[in-house]
Scaffold this active site. Structure first.
Site, PDB file in Angstrom:
ATOM      1  N   ASN A 117      41.932  36.076  49.804  1.00  0.00           N
ATOM      2  CA  ASN A 117      41.954  37.483  50.201  1.00  0.00           C
ATOM      3  C   ASN A 117      40.868  38.257  49.483  1.00  0.00           C
ATOM      4  O   ASN A 117      40.509  37.946  48.353  1.00  0.00           O
ATOM      5  CB  ASN A 117      43.345  38.096  49.958  1.00  0.00           C
ATOM      6  N   ARG A 118      40.351  39.244  50.213  1.00  0.00           N
ATOM      7  CA  ARG A 118      39.438  40.210  49.597  1.00  0.00           C
ATOM      8  C   ARG A 118      39.873  41.614  50.047  1.00  0.00           C
ATOM      9  O   ARG A 118      39.082  42.384  50.592  1.00  0.00           O
ATOM     10  CB  ARG A 118      37.974  39.918  49.962  1.00  0.00           C
ATOM     11  N   PHE A 121      42.196  46.309  47.033  1.00  0.00           N
ATOM     12  CA  PHE A 121      43.121  47.406  46.661  1.00  0.00           C
ATOM     13  C   PHE A 121      43.267  48.448  47.769  1.00  0.00           C
ATOM     14  O   PHE A 121      43.099  49.648  47.542  1.00  0.00           O
ATOM     15  CB  PHE A 121      42.646  48.125  45.391  1.00  0.00           C
ATOM     16  N   ASN A 183      46.011  45.802  35.772  1.00  0.00           N
ATOM     17  CA  ASN A 183      45.281  44.764  36.495  1.00  0.00           C
ATOM     18  C   ASN A 183      43.785  44.962  36.308  1.00  0.00           C
ATOM     19  O   ASN A 183      43.186  45.865  36.897  1.00  0.00           O
ATOM     20  CB  ASN A 183      45.667  44.834  37.980  1.00  0.00           C
ATOM     21  N   ASN A 188      38.280  41.452  43.702  1.00  0.00           N
ATOM     22  CA  ASN A 188      37.834  42.130  44.924  1.00  0.00           C
ATOM     23  C   ASN A 188      37.404  43.575  44.747  1.00  0.00           C
ATOM     24  O   ASN A 188      37.116  44.259  45.734  1.00  0.00           O
ATOM     25  CB  ASN A 188      38.937  42.045  45.977  1.00  0.00           C
ATOM     26  N   THR A 189      37.367  44.077  43.524  1.00  0.00           N
ATOM     27  CA  THR A 189      36.788  45.393  43.264  1.00  0.00           C
ATOM     28  C   THR A 189      35.550  45.128  42.413  1.00  0.00           C
ATOM     29  O   THR A 189      35.659  44.478  41.369  1.00  0.00           O
ATOM     30  CB  THR A 189      37.785  46.292  42.501  1.00  0.00           C
ATOM     31  N   ASN A 275      46.012  35.999  38.013  1.00  0.00           N
ATOM     32  CA  ASN A 275      45.561  36.543  39.302  1.00  0.00           C
ATOM     33  C   ASN A 275      44.945  35.400  40.125  1.00  0.00           C
ATOM     34  O   ASN A 275      45.039  34.233  39.737  1.00  0.00           O
ATOM     35  CB  ASN A 275      44.538  37.662  39.036  1.00  0.00           C
ATOM     36  N   THR A 276      44.318  35.728  41.237  1.00  0.00           N
ATOM     37  CA  THR A 276      43.672  34.714  42.085  1.00  0.00           C
ATOM     38  C   THR A 276      42.371  34.233  41.428  1.00  0.00           C
ATOM     39  O   THR A 276      41.825  34.888  40.546  1.00  0.00           O
ATOM     40  CB  THR A 276      43.344  35.313  43.458  1.00  0.00           C
TER      41      THR A 276
HETATM   42  C1  LIG Z   1      46.783  39.305  49.899  1.00  0.00           C
HETATM   43  C2  LIG Z   1      46.938  39.368  48.407  1.00  0.00           C
HETATM   44  C3  LIG Z   1      46.844  40.583  47.765  1.00  0.00           C
HETATM   45  C4  LIG Z   1      46.973  40.662  46.370  1.00  0.00           C
HETATM   46  N1  LIG Z   1      46.903  41.870  45.754  1.00  0.00           N
HETATM   47  C5  LIG Z   1      47.050  41.952  44.402  1.00  0.00           C
HETATM   48  C6  LIG Z   1      47.017  43.198  43.737  1.00  0.00           C
HETATM   49  O1  LIG Z   1      46.906  44.254  44.359  1.00  0.00           O
HETATM   50  N2  LIG Z   1      47.130  43.200  42.380  1.00  0.00           N
HETATM   51  C7  LIG Z   1      47.284  42.034  41.657  1.00  0.00           C
HETATM   52  O2  LIG Z   1      47.374  42.062  40.425  1.00  0.00           O
HETATM   53  N3  LIG Z   1      47.362  40.842  42.270  1.00  0.00           N
HETATM   54  C8  LIG Z   1      47.236  40.781  43.609  1.00  0.00           C
HETATM   55  N4  LIG Z   1      47.317  39.558  44.230  1.00  0.00           N
HETATM   56  C9  LIG Z   1      47.502  38.332  43.404  1.00  0.00           C
HETATM   57  C10 LIG Z   1      48.962  37.891  43.334  1.00  0.00           C
HETATM   58  O3  LIG Z   1      49.768  38.870  42.721  1.00  0.00           O
HETATM   59  C11 LIG Z   1      49.078  36.580  42.529  1.00  0.00           C
HETATM   60  O4  LIG Z   1      48.652  36.809  41.206  1.00  0.00           O
HETATM   61  C12 LIG Z   1      48.242  35.455  43.132  1.00  0.00           C
HETATM   62  O5  LIG Z   1      48.257  35.494  44.533  1.00  0.00           O
HETATM   63  C13 LIG Z   1      48.717  34.080  42.674  1.00  0.00           C
HETATM   64  O6  LIG Z   1      50.059  33.859  43.069  1.00  0.00           O
HETATM   65  P1  LIG Z   1      50.442  32.985  44.388  1.00  0.00           P
HETATM   66  O7  LIG Z   1      49.688  31.687  44.293  1.00  0.00           O
HETATM   67  O8  LIG Z   1      51.935  32.859  44.319  1.00  0.00           O
HETATM   68  O9  LIG Z   1      49.998  33.781  45.556  1.00  0.00           O
HETATM   69  C14 LIG Z   1      47.193  39.464  45.608  1.00  0.00           C
HETATM   70  C15 LIG Z   1      47.318  38.235  46.283  1.00  0.00           C
HETATM   71  C16 LIG Z   1      47.192  38.169  47.656  1.00  0.00           C
HETATM   72  C17 LIG Z   1      47.318  36.834  48.331  1.00  0.00           C
END
Ligand SMILES: Cc1cc2nc3c(=O)[nH]c(=O)nc-3n(C[C@H](O)[C@H](O)[C@H](O)COP(=O)(O)O)c2cc1C
Length: 388
Positions: A117-118, A121, A183, A188-189, A275-276
């Site tokens: 994802n990108r 926010f 965070n 993505n920012t 995070n990702t």
């Molecule tokens: C579409 C999407 C949007 C996300 N938005 C945020 C975000 O706004 N803030 C944040 O800290 N992490 C965000 N994450 C990261 C998740 O909170 C998590 O740390 C990451 O996806 C790893 O967990 P998972 O493998 O269970 O998805 C986002 C992930 C995805 C897939």
């Protein structure tokens, strides 16, 4: 995975654009949130057994939480409890409302059970989020579980003014949730992750702690995880709200250690890891390679091992002194157990929900009960950091 999800819902969902399905699901869960009958049905199907954990002064009925990014608008807050979650982290939210990056901006790598994802926010801004949270309270729909908020930086705010941007959001949202996650690790920012640098992060934490310690007497205490109604507020008792920092899996251990040192100095409540990732696994599959060429953060199965490695490092480095919320590639009870035994006291899921469906939380919590029983343990806390 439930039969219904595997054979009917998931195949239908996966023929459509990922963000579109996400938005429709959140709309449905918003309706569930507003209807007592629908919540009871969902709860009857998906609620998880109790497996209490107490961390940073909050009581969690089970250790499995919703990860940030799933409910950026707090649109479905009451539904997460019905789906069995022990807590939910809402947002990321920024001080200024912003649309995020142009679509398409969310992609499935199905064979690897991953997402890229990108989003950037996309969110309604801190004040709109605060209004939504007040609304849930006033309707008497506040969940019993702890609610966290993930704070991001507005894109239009330069890094030099980041501390003020985070503090503005925190000031507005502070009375309305139980814990907050800073965070600085979203890929993505532009330049956000530079804020993981020690000096920059220290400035942000100092600004947040100032807000945390200087609470107006007009604010009302809502820190109880049992959620008081806004209609019956009690005077603020000036308890600081737990502050955690969320880290990227792509940091070197040296860079991570600097953050840990700061987290301990600043007496943060914990760390969310991770995070990702901006890295990509090797793949000989053309379709996967095409998806992996998309810019953004990778989540799901390929993130699991690195995220666990980071958790283990944090646990060892701090000798368990900093509570860890483990997140990254949890798609089963085994994955959650791996995070817990590496050092996490609580875990979160996002991508796992997309691939495994709504019964995931219940299955993880039941599986954790089984694992504890097999090992003669009677609480999650006994398993934290036991290494296997
Ligand atoms: C579409 C999407 C949007 C996300 N938005 C945020 C975000 O706004 N803030 C944040 O800290 N992490 C965000 N994450 C990261 C998740 O909170 C998590 O740390 C990451 O996806 C790893 O967990 P998972 O493998 O269970 O998805 C986002 C992930 C995805 C897939």
């Amino acid at each position: 995975m439930s039969w219904l999800y595997r054979h009917l819902l998931r195949p239908a969902f996966f023929t459509r654009d990922s963000e579109q399905i996400h938005n429709q699901t959140i709309d449905v869960l918003g309706n569930v949130s507003r209807s007592r009958v629908l919540r009871s049905i969902i709860s009857a199907l998906y609620s998880a057994p109790d497996l209490p954990v107490e961390r940073f002064g909050l009581e969690f009925s089970n250790p499995v939480g919703l990860a940030a990014g799933m409910d950026k608008h707090a649109a479905a807050l009451p539904a997460w409890e019905a789906l069995g979650f022990g807590f939910a982290e809402l947002g990321g939210v920024t001080w200024h409302a912003q649309p995020g990056n142009p679509a398409p901006r969310m992609f499935r790598a199905v064979r690897d059970e991953a997402l890229i994802n990108r989003m950037g926010f996309n969110n309604p801004g801190a004040e709109a989020m605060a209004a939504k949270l007040r609304d849930w309270r006033e309707r008497g729909r506040w969940p019993k579980h702890p609610v966290g908020i993930n704070l991001g930086k507005s894109k239009i705010t330069p890094n030099e003014k980041a501390a003020e941007d985070y503090a503005n959001s925190f000031r507005v949202l502070r009375p309305l949730a139980d814990f907050f996650v800073v965070n600085v690790s979203s890929p993505n920012t532009p330049n956000l992750r530079e804020l993981q640098d020690k000096a920059a992060l220290d400035e942000i934490l100092a600004a947040l702690q100032e807000v945390n310690g200087s609470v107006s007497s007009l604010e009302f205490r809502v820190s109880s995880s049992r959620g008081q109604s806004a209609a019956h507020p009690k005077p603020e008792t000036r308890n600081p709200k737990p502050l955690l920092v969320k880290v990227a899996p792509d940091l070197s251990f040296d860079a991570l250690d600097e953050i840990l040192e700061l987290a301990l100095q600043r007496q943060l409540a914990g760390v969310v890891a991770t995070n990702t990732t901006i890295t990509r696994p090797d793949s000989f599959d053309d379709r996967l390679r095409r998806i992996y060429s998309e810019t953004g953060g990778l989540s799901g199965r390929p993130l699991r091992a690195r995220s666990t490695e980071v958790i283990r490092h944090i646990h060892n480095q701090t000798r368990g002194a900093l509570p860890i919320i483990g997140v990254g590639g949890i798609l089963s009870c085994e994955d959650a157990w791996e995070k817990i035994t590496a050092g996490a006291s609580l875990v979160q899921v996002y991508t796992g929900l997309v691939y495994e469906g709504p019964a995931l939380v219940k299955h993880i919590v039941r599986g954790l009960h089984r694992k504890l029983r097999e090992r003669g343990m009677d609480s999650i806390q006994q398993a934290v950091g036991t290494g296997g």
